[in-house]
Design a protein around this motif. Structure first.
Motif, PDB file in Angstrom:
ATOM      1  N   CYS A  35     -16.776   6.100 -20.847  1.00 53.31           N
ATOM      2  CA  CYS A  35     -16.599   5.325 -22.074  1.00 53.31           C
ATOM      3  C   CYS A  35     -16.149   3.916 -21.733  1.00 53.31           C
ATOM      4  O   CYS A  35     -15.618   3.659 -20.648  1.00 53.31           O
ATOM      5  N   GLU A 113     -11.027   8.372 -23.141  1.00 47.84           N
ATOM      6  CA  GLU A 113     -10.892   7.444 -24.256  1.00 47.84           C
ATOM      7  C   GLU A 113      -9.475   6.923 -24.419  1.00 47.84           C
ATOM      8  O   GLU A 113      -9.264   5.956 -25.156  1.00 47.84           O
ATOM      9  N   ARG A 302     -15.505   5.836 -32.816  1.00 47.84           N
ATOM     10  CA  ARG A 302     -16.202   6.321 -31.617  1.00 47.84           C
ATOM     11  C   ARG A 302     -17.698   6.209 -31.881  1.00 47.84           C
ATOM     12  O   ARG A 302     -18.193   6.757 -32.862  1.00 47.84           O
ATOM     13  N   GLN A 328     -19.253   5.523 -26.164  1.00 51.00           N
ATOM     14  CA  GLN A 328     -19.376   6.724 -25.345  1.00 51.00           C
ATOM     15  C   GLN A 328     -20.716   6.710 -24.604  1.00 51.00           C
ATOM     16  O   GLN A 328     -21.766   6.453 -25.189  1.00 51.00           O
TER      17      GLN A 328
END
Length: 332
Positions: A35, A113, A302, A328
């Motif tokens: 990520c 993350e 996200r 992502q």
């Protein structure tokens, strides 16, 4: 091998481009990105070409990346396949790099993350270090965007008391409270000065961290600062601040102003209140891994890497609910 990455071909335009990675060198490693984290203030400013942020196009943004080593050159001895690494690489699915440009993520248990906040945390930390907060000193952080919220926690860890968060948005101030702010204030409230005085027992804050980047907020920071306070200009100000009378606002109050741009760091060796980017980044990775630094509440969006243009559209619209935007990659 083909990879994907974010590109800005022109002002306010965002695309995903496919590119061919070069052959892996003997002294290089191949990393698959898990990520990346968008830096909202800086990336929005350069994408839109705001004052003090005129870049060149095409541009390939990003500088917070967490990935996994998937191949190593035959001369590499200090990096192994499967290791999780942090770097300042951009928003890209894969990249080839020298191992000395990577930092190892200290715990397999920390989510990617969360670890990806290491770099923005280090950017906030170099400003907080310049403030030289002593245990028990009152500190005010103006602006509760991503950098401001990171600064709140770092000021708390440094001993600020009381710790005061200021922002125009109630939802952001609620997050500030959850991260340790003792008081939350709105600078547009008619009672702001009175509330600030009450919170600091009439002395005003000893430290003011300006984390909005808005030119008018610099005037607010100077006005709010107590006598002899340190004022940290942490956010990159996008424009000129009008109506600042330096005799009245700075000289007579004995203020000390610090320009806290991340580029103003030592290159080789850390010293008190003046650490290298590598040392600050390693510290942030450790704080996150040890749960001493909570970044999970800062994640607001996200988005799959291939859908990055949608994320940047939200960024350009500047919704106050947008904070940490995670891209992502590689289904990780």
């Amino acid at each position: 091998m083909k990879a994907q990455r974010v590109v800005w071909p022109s002002r306010a335009k965002v695309d995903i481009e496919t590119w061919m990675l070069p052959p892996l060198g003997d002294d290089e490693v191949l990393v698959a990105t898990e990520c990346t984290l968008i830096s909202p203030g800086t990336e929005r400013a350069f994408l839109l070409g705001l004052p003090n942020a005129q870049g060149r196009y095409p541009s390939r943004p990003g500088y917070s990346n967490i990935g996994t080593v998937i191949e190593v050159g035959k001369a590499v001895t200090d990096c192994k396949v499967g290791e999780r690494v942090a770097s300042t690489q951009g928003h890209t699915s894969h990249f080839i790099v020298s191992p000395n440009r990577l930092l190892k993520v200290p715990s397999a248990g920390v989510p990617a993350e969360e670890a990806v906040f290491f770099n923005l945390g280090a950017i906030a930390l170099q400003g907080v270090r310049k403030a030289k907060i002593e245990l028990g000193e009152a500190a005010l952080v103006l602006g509760q965007g991503l950098i401001g919220l990171l600064s709140i926690q770092l000021s708390k860890l440094s001993g600020a008391m009381p710790l005061i968060a200021a922002d125009l948005t109630d939802s952001r101030l609620e997050i500030s409270t959850g991260l340790g702010a003792d008081y939350t204030l709105n600078p547009e409230d008619a009672n702001f000065s009175k509330q600030l005085s009450e919170a600091t027992k009439g002395d005003g804050p000893a430290v003011v961290i300006e984390a909005t980047g808005h030119p008018d907020a610099v005037s607010t920071a100077l006005d709010a600062a107590g006598w002899g306070a340190r004022v940290i200009l942490l956010a990159s100000t996008r424009g000129e601040t009008p109506n600042v009378n330096f005799y009245r606002d700075v000289h007579k109050k004995g203020l000390i102003l610090y320009g806290a741009h991340n580029a103003i760091r030592p290159r080789q060796e850390s010293s008190p209140n003046f650490w290298t980017l590598e040392d600050d980044s390693l510290l942030l990775l450790s704080l996150i891994a040890q749960r001493r630094f909570n970044v999970a509440p800062l994640i607001s969006h996200r988005v799959l890497g291939e859908d990055a243009p949608k994320a940047y559209q939200l960024l350009m619209e500047w919704n106050p609910g947008l904070l940490g935007v995670i891209l992502q990659w590689n289904n990780m």
